[in-house]
Design an enzyme around this catalytic site. Structure first.
Site, short mmCIF file in Angstrom:
data_model
loop_
_atom_site.label_atom_id
_atom_site.label_comp_id
_atom_site.label_asym_id
_atom_site.label_seq_id
_atom_site.Cartn_x
_atom_site.Cartn_y
_atom_site.Cartn_z
N SER A 1 23.40 36.34 20.58
CA SER A 1 22.35 35.34 20.58
C SER A 1 22.87 34.08 21.27
O SER A 1 24.04 34.01 21.64
CB SER A 1 21.91 35.05 19.15
N CYS B 1 28.70 36.72 -11.18
CA CYS B 1 27.37 36.12 -11.20
C CYS B 1 26.32 37.11 -10.71
O CYS B 1 26.40 37.62 -9.60
CB CYS B 1 27.35 34.87 -10.33
N TYR C 1 -8.29 51.79 38.44
CA TYR C 1 -6.97 52.22 37.94
C TYR C 1 -7.15 53.36 36.93
O TYR C 1 -6.43 54.36 36.98
CB TYR C 1 -6.25 51.04 37.29
N ARG D 1 18.14 44.77 19.55
CA ARG D 1 19.40 44.03 19.41
C ARG D 1 20.10 44.38 18.11
O ARG D 1 21.31 44.52 18.06
CB ARG D 1 19.14 42.53 19.48
N LYS E 1 12.07 30.03 27.01
CA LYS E 1 12.66 30.82 25.93
C LYS E 1 11.54 31.58 25.24
O LYS E 1 10.76 31.02 24.47
CB LYS E 1 13.39 29.94 24.92
#
Length: 677
Positions: free
Chosen positions: A87, A438, A41, A142, A121
Site C-alpha cells: 500500500s 484478558c 455491438y 491484494r 487515487k
C-alpha cells in the site's frame, strides 16, 4: 460439430467478429471513443455466440464470449504475490507532501526538482492481472499484500479487462496491477434495481466493487457494472523495463489496458500541488469516486534506487482529500480493549451518513485526544471519515452542549478482565495489564497467534475463533491445543472432515521456531523482525524471559520503550504461566544457533522466483540466522539477489543496478559451508 470440419468461410467470420468486438472494446474502454452504438455491438456479440454454439470446436479461452460460464467456486484459492502488493503511505496536507519531496531529494542528493507522475487515487479494489504470452492466466486480489485470492473467473467477466493483449509487442510474462471500480452511475442503478427486488444494497461504490469481485459465482459478478484501470507493472519477463513510469502507461494503452485519462507528468512538487488543487475542484465531475491523488517518481531507475520502506515504496505517496464531515450526537462513550491491551474510548453516535457510509461509532483514539477535544456524552459533534475511511470525532460544537453533558474518566480497571489499567507518564494510551489472560484481548490474540507469520494454523479463521470463544471452548491461547474432535463436530457447519483438517493443522503448528513463537505472543512493539533479533541474541526463551530492561536496551534496534514492553510482558505472572503451558502442550522449536561469521553476515538479500529445496520463509529465516537481512524489494543497498525458477522483475532490476546474482545452488553452498543448512 462432432468431427465435421468448420467451413473456412465460417472460421474467417468468427475470427473477424472476435477482432471487431475486441477493437470496439478497446475504443470504448481505453480510448473512450466508441464508434458504434450499443445495439450494433450487441448484434455482433450475439452473432458470434450463435456461431460458436453451432461450431463449439472454434471456441478459444480468449474469445469475448468466454468471459462468463464457469461453475460457481466453493472457495477462493490463495495466491502468493512474487512482488508484494504494497500500500502507499498517506499525507493529508501540503506540509506532508513537501516533506515527502524533501526526503527523496535528500536521499538522492539532488537540489533541483525532478519529474513526478500525478494520477487520481481511485477508491476501488486493487487487482493483479497476470498475462502469459499475451493471454490472461490469473487475476488476484491484494489480500494482505503478500497473499491474495484467485479471482480469475470473476475478473474474466469484466469487459474492460482484455482476455488477450492487443498487438504482438507484449512480454513473455507481465503482471499488470490496477484498480477495479464501480462507476457512480452504475452503482446508483444497481442499488435502485436491488431495492425493487428487495435485495441487499451497498453503502458505497467501493463496497459494491469489493463484494462483486468476491462473488463465488462469476455469473453474479458478470451482472455488476465493474471497470478496471491499470496503473503499475509488477512481474515482467522477456522485455526490458522502459525508462519512465509514463512509458509503462503507454504500454498499457497499446496492449488494450484502460488507463485513466487524467494522469499528468509534472515538474517538481509545485506541479503536484497544482494538480491536486485542480482535482479537488473537479473530483465530482469524474464518473467514479476518488479520495485523493497519487504521486510517483517518473524515472523507473530512480524508483529502483529509492526502494521501499516497511510496507510502502519510498518513491510514491498518496495525498488525500479533506474528509467529508457531518454533525451528530454522542449517545455514549464506551471502552474497547485491543490485542496489545490498549483501552480506546469509542463514541456511540446517533447514526449519520458520511460519504455514503452510515456511521454509528467513531474512534476517539486515546484519552489524551478525548480530553484535548473535550468530547462529552450528550455533545453535538462533528464526525468525519479520516482519509475517507475511518470514522473519527473532530470535536464538539460547544454552543450546542447540554447542561448535563457528561465527562468520561479513564477507567482504573479493565472493563472486561478487571485487571489494572495504567497510563504511563508521557504516553497517550492507557493499557490493560491483563495480557494474554484478558478475555477482551483473547479474540485478537488468538487470531494473531494463528496468523501466517506466527504459528500459521491453517483453517483457524476469524469466524471460527469467534465461535470457539462464544461456546467457551477456548478460554486462552492454550485452549487451541486442547480442542477435542467431539466438541468441534458439535458446532454448526463443522463436520468430521473439517474437524480433522483443523486438528491436523493445530498439531502441525506445534513444531515452530523461536522467532515465530515470540511474534505469536503479540508483545507490544515486537514484530517479526524484532522477534528474529531477540531470538538471534538470546538463543533460548528462558534467557530472554529473565533479561533486564538494561540488557534488552543493549540490543541493536531495541529502544527503551520496546525494552520496557518486553520486560513487562514476561514479568506478568499470567503470561509466564501461559507460555509454560503452551510448551507443556507440545509447542516446541529447535534451539537457535549462534550467528556464524560468514559471507552472509551483515549482507542484504532479496529472493525472486521459486526455490526447490526451501520455502521463501525458510530461506529468509536461514539468512537471518546467519546474520544477514532478507528484504522484499531490490534497491542500491541490496548485496545479493537469489534467483529461483521463473524470476520476476526483481531480477531485471538487480541486473540494471549491477547487484550480484546467485542461484539456489550457490546460496545453499553458502549456508552449508557454515553449518546453517
Amino acid at each position: 460439430m462432432n468431427g465435421v470440419e468448420v467451413p473456412a468461410k465460417i472460421q474467417k467470420r468468427i475470427e473477424r467478429l472476435r477482432q471487431e468486438i475486441n477493437d470496439h472494446n478497446y475504443r470504448y474502454y481505453v480510448l473512450s471513443q466508441p464508434t458504434i452504438p450499443d445495439s450494433v455491438y450487441d448484434e455482433l456479440f450475439h452473432e458470434l455466440q450463435k456461431l460458436e454454439k453451432k461450431y463449439p470446436e472454434t471456441i478459444t479461452p480468449s474469445s469475448p464470449t468466454q468471459r462468463v460460464g464457469a461453475e460457481p467456486l466453493k472457495v477462493f484459492e490463495p495466491v502468493h504475490h512474487e512482488i508484494p502488493m504494497l500500500s502507499l503511505d498517506n499525507v493529508f496536507d501540503e506540509k506532508g507532501l513537501r516533506a515527502f519531496d524533501k526526503r527523496i531529494r535528500q536521499r538522492l542528493k539532488l537540489d533541483k526538482p525532478f519529474e513526478y507522475v500525478c494520477e487520481p487515487k481511485m477508491d476501488g479494489v486493487a487487482l493483479s492481472l497476470l498475462y502469459e504470452n499475451g493471454e490472461l492466466i490469473r487475476a488476484a486480489t491484494r489480500g494482505d499484500g503478500y497473499t491474495g485470492e484467485n479471482v480469475t473467473q470473476n475478473t474474466r467477466t469484466i469487459a474492460s479487462v482484455p482476455l488477450q493483449l492487443r498487438g504482438n509487442d507484449y512480454p513473455e510474462l507481465v503482471e499488470i496491477r490496477g484498480e477495479v471500480l464501480m462507476p457512480r452511475e452504475g452503482f446508483a442503478k444497481f442499488n435502485r434495481e436491488a431495492e425493487k427486488r428487495g435485495d441487499k444494497t451497498f453503502a458505497n461504490p467501493r463496497n459494491a466493487a469489493s463484494g462483486s469481485l468476491r462473488q463465488l459465482d462469476p455469473r453474479i459478478t458478470a451482472k455488476r457494472p465493474l471497470i478496471f484501470y491499470g496503473y503499475l507493472i509488477g512481474l515482467l519477463k522477456g522485455k526490458d523495463f522502459p525508462k519512465n513510469h509514463c512509458d509503462v502507461l503507454k504500454w498499457f494503452k497499446d496492449w488494450g489496458i484502460p488507463v485513466i485519462s487524467e494522469i499528468k507528468v509534472v515538474g517538481g512538487i509545485e506541479g503536484c500541488l497544482d494538480y491536486y488543487e485542480h482535482l479537488v475542484k473537479t473530483r465530482e465531475k469524474m464518473p467514479f469516486d476518488i479520495d485523493g491523488i497519487v504521486i510517483k517518481v517518473n524515472s523507473l531507475q530512480v524508483q529502483a534506487e529509492l526502494g521501499f520502506v516497511s510496507r510502502a515504496p519510498r518513491w510514491a505517496i498518496a495525498y488525500k482529500f479533506p474528509a467529508q464531515e457531518k454533525m451528530t450526537v454522542v449517545k455514549a462513550i464506551e471502552f474497547q480493549v485491543g490485542r496489545t491491551g490498549a483501552v480506546t474510548p469509542v463514541a456511540r453516535l446517533e447514526p449519520v451518513s458520511v460519504s455514503g457510509v452510515t456511521v454509528s461509532n467513531a474512534t476517539l483514539h486515546n484519552f489524551d485526544e478525548l480530553y484535548r477535544k473535550d468530547v462529552r456524552v450528550g455533545d453535538t459533534v462533528i464526525v468525519r471519515r479520516a482519509g475517507d475511511v475511518i470514522p473519527e470525532v473532530v470535536g464538539p460544537i460547544l454552543a450546542k452542549r447540554p447542561k448535563k453533558a457528561k465527562l468520561i474518566k479513564i477507567p482504573s480497571r479493565c472493563p472486561v478482565c478487571h485487571a489494572e489499567v495504567i497510563k504511563p507518564e508521557g504516553e497517550a494510551v492507557a493499557r490493560c495489564v491483563g495480557g494474554l489472560y484478558c478475555r477482551a484481548q483473547l479474540r485478537e490474540s488468538i487470531k494473531h497467534f494463528a496468523s501466517r507469520r506466527a504459528l500459521d494454523i491453517e483453517g483457524l479463521g476469524d469466524k471460527l475463533v469467534e465461535l470457539f470463544i462464544q461456546e467457551k471452548l477456548i478460554k486462552d491461547i492454550t485452549g487451541i491445543y486442547q480442542l477435542k474432535k467431539s466438541a468441534i463436530t458439535a458446532l454448526p457447519r463443522m463436520g468430521e472432515k473439517s474437524a480433522e483438517n483443523l486438528l491436523t493443522a493445530i498439531e502441525k503448528s506445534k513444531k515452530t521456531t523461536l522467532p515465530r513463537f515470540l511474534y505469536a505472543l503479540g508483545i507490544r512493539g515486537v514484530g517479526d523482525t524484532t522477534a528474529r533479533t531477540l531470538a538471534r541474541h538470546f538463543h533460548e526463551l528462558d534467557l530472554l524471559m529473565k533479561a533486564s530492561i538494561e540488557t534488552l536496551q543493549e540490543i541493536r534496534d531495541i529502544g527503551p520503550v520496546a525494552a520496557e514492553n518486553i520486560h513487562a510482558f514476561f514479568h506478568q505472572k499470567h503470561n509466564a504461566e501461559l507460555i509454560n503451558k503452551l510448551i507443556h502442550l507440545g509447542v516446541h522449536w529447535p534451539q537457535e544457533k549462534a550467528v556464524v561469521k560468514s559471507e552472509i553476515a551483515g549482507k542484504t538479500f532479496v529472493l525472486t522466483g521459486a526455490l526447490k529445496s526451501l520455502t521463501r520463509e525458510e530461506a529468509e529465516e536461514k539468512i537471518e540466522r546467519s546474520g544477514g537481512k532478507a528484504t522484499s524489494s531490490v534497491s542500491k543497498n541490496t548485496d545479493y539477489v537469489i534467483v529461483g525458477e521463473n524470476p520476476g522483475s526483481k531480477y531485471e532490476k538487480a541486473k540494471a543496478l549491477g547487484i550480484s546474482l546467485i542461484d539456489e545452488e550457490a546460496f545453499l553452498k553458502l549456508l552449508k559451508s557454515k553449518g546453517v543448512f
